[in-house]
Write a protein that holds these residues in place. Structure first.
Motif, mmCIF file in Angstrom:
data_model
loop_
_atom_site.group_PDB
_atom_site.id
_atom_site.type_symbol
_atom_site.label_atom_id
_atom_site.label_comp_id
_atom_site.label_asym_id
_atom_site.label_seq_id
_atom_site.Cartn_x
_atom_site.Cartn_y
_atom_site.Cartn_z
ATOM 1 N N ALA A 1 0.793 -1.216 0.052
ATOM 2 C CA ALA A 1 -0.055 -0.055 0.099
ATOM 3 C C ALA A 1 0.880 1.139 0.005
ATOM 4 C CB ALA A 1 -0.887 0.190 1.215
ATOM 5 N N PRO B 1 -6.467 -1.306 2.275
ATOM 6 C CA PRO B 1 -7.177 -0.206 1.818
ATOM 7 C C PRO B 1 -6.953 1.172 2.289
ATOM 8 C CG PRO B 1 -8.491 -1.434 3.678
ATOM 9 C CD PRO B 1 -7.146 -2.034 3.367
ATOM 10 N N GLU B 2 -7.482 2.134 1.581
ATOM 11 C CA GLU B 2 -7.128 3.624 1.661
ATOM 12 C C GLU B 2 -7.792 3.866 3.275
ATOM 13 O OE1 GLU B 2 -7.457 8.036 -0.171
ATOM 14 O OE2 GLU B 2 -7.937 6.147 -1.109
ATOM 15 N N ARG B 3 -7.011 4.555 3.977
ATOM 16 C CA ARG B 3 -7.622 4.782 5.156
ATOM 17 C C ARG B 3 -8.672 6.110 5.293
ATOM 18 N NH1 ARG B 3 -2.844 7.941 8.715
ATOM 19 N NH2 ARG B 3 -2.904 9.734 7.540
ATOM 20 N N THR B 4 -9.379 6.090 6.386
ATOM 21 C CA THR B 4 -10.490 7.037 6.371
ATOM 22 C C THR B 4 -10.274 8.016 7.725
ATOM 23 O OG1 THR B 4 -11.764 5.708 7.567
ATOM 24 C CG2 THR B 4 -12.188 5.710 5.226
ATOM 25 N N HIS C 1 -1.073 4.521 4.473
ATOM 26 C CA HIS C 1 -2.316 3.676 4.697
ATOM 27 C C HIS C 1 -2.287 2.629 5.721
ATOM 28 C CE1 HIS C 1 -4.041 4.071 0.273
ATOM 29 N NE2 HIS C 1 -3.492 5.073 0.884
ATOM 30 N N LYS D 1 0.670 0.863 7.080
ATOM 31 C CA LYS D 1 1.385 -0.464 7.116
ATOM 32 C C LYS D 1 2.164 -0.604 8.363
ATOM 33 C CE LYS D 1 3.719 0.536 3.181
ATOM 34 N NZ LYS D 1 3.333 1.787 2.777
#
Lengths: 234, 258
Positions: free
Chosen positions: A46, A228-231, A50, A52
């Protein structure tokens, strides 16, 4: 390898950070599932930011997770790192999970050989034997012998990182977490580290790692794990 | 994970007049573990330490201590004479100021020899040999055996105090800012020494400090106190790298990086 029992099973792991002074909550990881078996090396895949490193730190119990389970095979049983007592967590780190961070953090003035030998000495191995094994590893990592008696504070970044790697590898943990172990190394030394890691992997050590260098990934990963992309939550 | 905890602290509380100094603090420590307690002045850390040491009587709660024979006693409920005997045998105390833990009017050797004699040793030659061996262990030249502690540097005095506290091999050692008044280079040496001694002797250590760097390098576990209460605790790196409580976050973010 699919017939061997997993050493790590992550189920529904979530991690956020609440920064009280700023009044924000950062949701970094959510719903992470991951199964790892002996001899596998999973490389986290990623872009920066993100999560890791956050995942790696959560697996080590350095970050405390919000939800989910981190089951580790420790002394033959699956135990949940996410809810382990400090005492159990420290025992798991001594015996089962090793961690290679990007920075060496040690008591000043302790000689390199003792820093590397310490994880074995803390398990009760005789100091002479622990130092002998430390010397073997430092030799394999090509750290000049004249440095072994010195404290690493004045070493170059690449030298410190090899001390760090030797310290993490000496106890032969069945599960290794690697946060860019080759980032500060030149090509030749990175190659030595990767060869050593590949040897461990093929002997059955399981690994979860962060490697940005494509060459390093190719040589060590048995599988990639996308995040996945963080929010950003309120 | 086979041994029993030592000590086991159960809901300790202490009030000074209107001020509740310690409110219901509990924890269990195992042999070989170092627990650091951090928090601002007046947070109750030193009162807590003094209650564990049997120096201050708690208003409520227990300090459970397992004797070598396996019997569990509550320090807070022991008669005075029994308490003093147990504390002398089983608990070492290291003060921030070495002058509080040493006898300045007698030699370095006598400072180490006295606790051994109090524990029953009578043979002068063997006491002297033990004292010399402990001087070496804390990296003081045994040739200084007959010198007064006042002729030592601050770092040497602190190492002498540690030798005096550890010579009878207590199973629990309590330290109140042991590196507090020392130069940074002297601190590092002391930290290294303390870590090795704790590992070699397999003792339980409770360490009160305001220095998060010292806590990180020396302590396995960390407890954060505010206004007499434990607001957060865990493995040291967890609490420092992923602090949850607003006060811990403030504490961690206030440290100047060197």
């Amino acid at each position: 390898m699919s017939d061997t029992l997993p050493i790590l099973e992550v189920e529904g792991l979530a991690k956020s950070f609440t920064l009280h002074a700023q009044g924000v909550r950062l949701a970094v990881l959510d719903g992470i599932d991951l199964v790892l078996r002996p001899g596998e090396c999973v490389v986290l895949d990623a872009p920066s930011g993100h999560g890791k490193s956050t995942l790696l730190r959560a697996l080590y119990g350095n970050y405390r997770s919000d939800r989910g389970r981190i089951l580790i095979r420790h002394r033959g049983d699956m135990v949940d790192m996410a809810s382990a007592s400090p005492r159990l967590l420290l025992e798991i780190r001594r015996e089962t999970i090793g961690y290679v961070s990007q920075f060496l953090r040690v008591i000043p003035r302790v000689p390199t050989l003792d820093i590397v030998a310490e994880p074995l000495a803390s398990r009760g191995l005789a100091p002479i034997e622990a130092r002998r094994r430390a010397a073997e590893l430092l030799t394999a990592l090509a750290l000049p012998e004249r440095l072994w008696r010195l404290a690493p504070a004045t070493f170059s970044g690449g030298e410190q990182q090899r001390v760090n790697i030797a310290r993490a590898l000496i106890a032969a943990h069945p599960l290794l977490l690697l946060d860019e172990p080759t980032a500060s190394l030149d090509t030749e030394n990175a190659g030595r580290v990767l060869a050593l890691l590949a040897e461990r992997r093929d002997a059955g050590t399981a690994m979860v790692g962060i490697f940005h260098d494509p060459e390093a990934r190719r040589s060590i990963a048995t599988r990639l794990f996308p995040l996945p992309e963080r929010t950003l939550a309120a | 994970m086979s041994e029993a905890p030592l000590p086991e602290i159960d809901r300790l509380a202490k009030r000074y007049g209107e001020r509740q100094a310690v409110r219901g603090v509990s924890f269990a420590l195992w042999p070989g573990e170092v627990l650091a307690i951090v928090g601002e002045s007046g947070s109750g850390k030193t009162t807590l330490l003094n209650m564990i040491a049997g120096r201050v009587a708690p208003d409520a709660g227990a300090v459970r201590f397992r004797s070598a024979a396996g019997a569990v006693v509550d320090l807070a409920a022991l008669p005075e004479a029994d308490l003093r005997r147990l504390v002398r045998r089983e608990i070492g105390f290291v003060h921030q100021n070495p002058r509080d833990g040493l006898r300045l009017s007698v030699s370095a050797g006598a400072n180490i020899g006295e606790p051994i004699m109090a524990a029953g040793a009578r043979h002068y030659g063997s006491i002297r040999r033990a004292a010399a061996a402990w001087l070496e262990r804390v990296e003081i030249d045994p040739a200084r055996l007959d010198d007064l502690p006042a002729t030592f540097s601050g770092g040497m005095q602190q190492r002498l105090q540690i030798a005096r506290a550890l010579v009878t091999e207590p199973r629990l050692v309590l330290m109140d800012e042991p590196t507090g008044g020392l130069d940074v280079s002297v601190q590092a040496r002391l930290l290294d020494l303390l870590r090795r001694l704790v590992a070699d002797l397999g003792i339980s250590v409770v360490l009160v400090t305001h220095d998060l760097g010292v806590a990180r390098l020396l302590a396995h576990r960390l407890m954060v106190m505010q206004q007499g209460q434990v607001v957060e605790s865990g493995v040291t790196d967890q609490v420092l790298d992923d602090p949850h409580h607003p006060y811990t976050q403030l504490l961690v973010s206030s440290v100047l990086a060197a």
